[in-house]
Design an enzyme around this catalytic site. Sequence first.
Site, mmCIF file in Angstrom:
data_model
loop_
_atom_site.group_PDB
_atom_site.id
_atom_site.type_symbol
_atom_site.label_atom_id
_atom_site.label_comp_id
_atom_site.label_asym_id
_atom_site.label_seq_id
_atom_site.Cartn_x
_atom_site.Cartn_y
_atom_site.Cartn_z
ATOM 1 N NE ARG A 125 32.959 16.336 76.127
ATOM 2 C CZ ARG A 125 33.474 16.551 74.913
ATOM 3 N NH1 ARG A 125 32.835 17.341 74.050
ATOM 4 N NH2 ARG A 125 34.605 15.982 74.550
ATOM 5 C CG ASP A 249 35.875 13.077 68.666
ATOM 6 O OD1 ASP A 249 34.855 13.609 69.145
ATOM 7 O OD2 ASP A 249 36.956 13.673 68.546
#
Length: 294
Positions: A125, A249
């Site tokens: 990421r 999340d």
Amino acid sequence: MVPRIMTEPSPSFKAKPRTPRLKLPRGACDTHFHVFGPQKRFPFAPDRSYTPTCDAPKETLFAMHKQMGIERGVVVQSAAHGFDNSAAADLLAANQNYRGVALAPASTPTAELKRLRGQGFRGVRFHYMGHLGKGDPIEDVLAMAERLAEIGWHLQIHMDGPRIAELTPALKRSPVPVVIDHMGRIDAGKGLEHADFRALLSLMANKHVWVKVSGAERISRQSAPWKDAVPFARKLVAEFGDRAVWGTDWPHPNLKVVPDDGDLVDLLGEIAPTEAQRKALLVDNPRRLYGFPA
């Protein structure tokens, strides 16, 4: 003198989320969550861009997933732990139904990437968000992507909505799949025709680009259940249903209001209204992207 009353830090997640009304399909996958600490074992990075309010360990995450009806997951290395992926790797070692996305500099040697792959990581990421610090130059990331192709990894890009158009020319050239976090962090208050969302739709026209229809609570300008975010997620699922995935999340860092994970799961009934859409979003697509067994 009035004595100071010491209080425990408030977690960024609900200690007792409600059980959702929506029943998820077998093999449902949460493709975006983090673990924090425990700090005594996995300290936060000294140069971290934010500090979590408390530990959010794997045991608490596993319990939440069980309550929600989630059987698989993808842990995303948190910026709070920096490039030390140990906390995420510890989770992966504890459950074979989980995969990971690492944080690593674009200059990371291929041997180290292969070591992380052996631990269960399947991508890396990169942040292009102001509050998370300056990310590696996108051309350096693309150079790394040539090496990621050798080990079957993908790129995950976390960027502000206004940067979608800027980064699109480079991302279109990626030799590996590109996963866009949280619907590109567009502003739901600006409407479906705003330039940022149109740029995201244009980027999604490239067959190697995927999107996470997560972060409804982040792009919304409303309180729960974040109805203004639904049209964006629903359009992405309707038009790119074979390249969309979803995540909670958890444990929801850097939010003023703590969301309930039961609310986020129930929102899937509106984001992906049909059982076929939900099976693709939660089961089939994560299986292809992260390499889960059939």
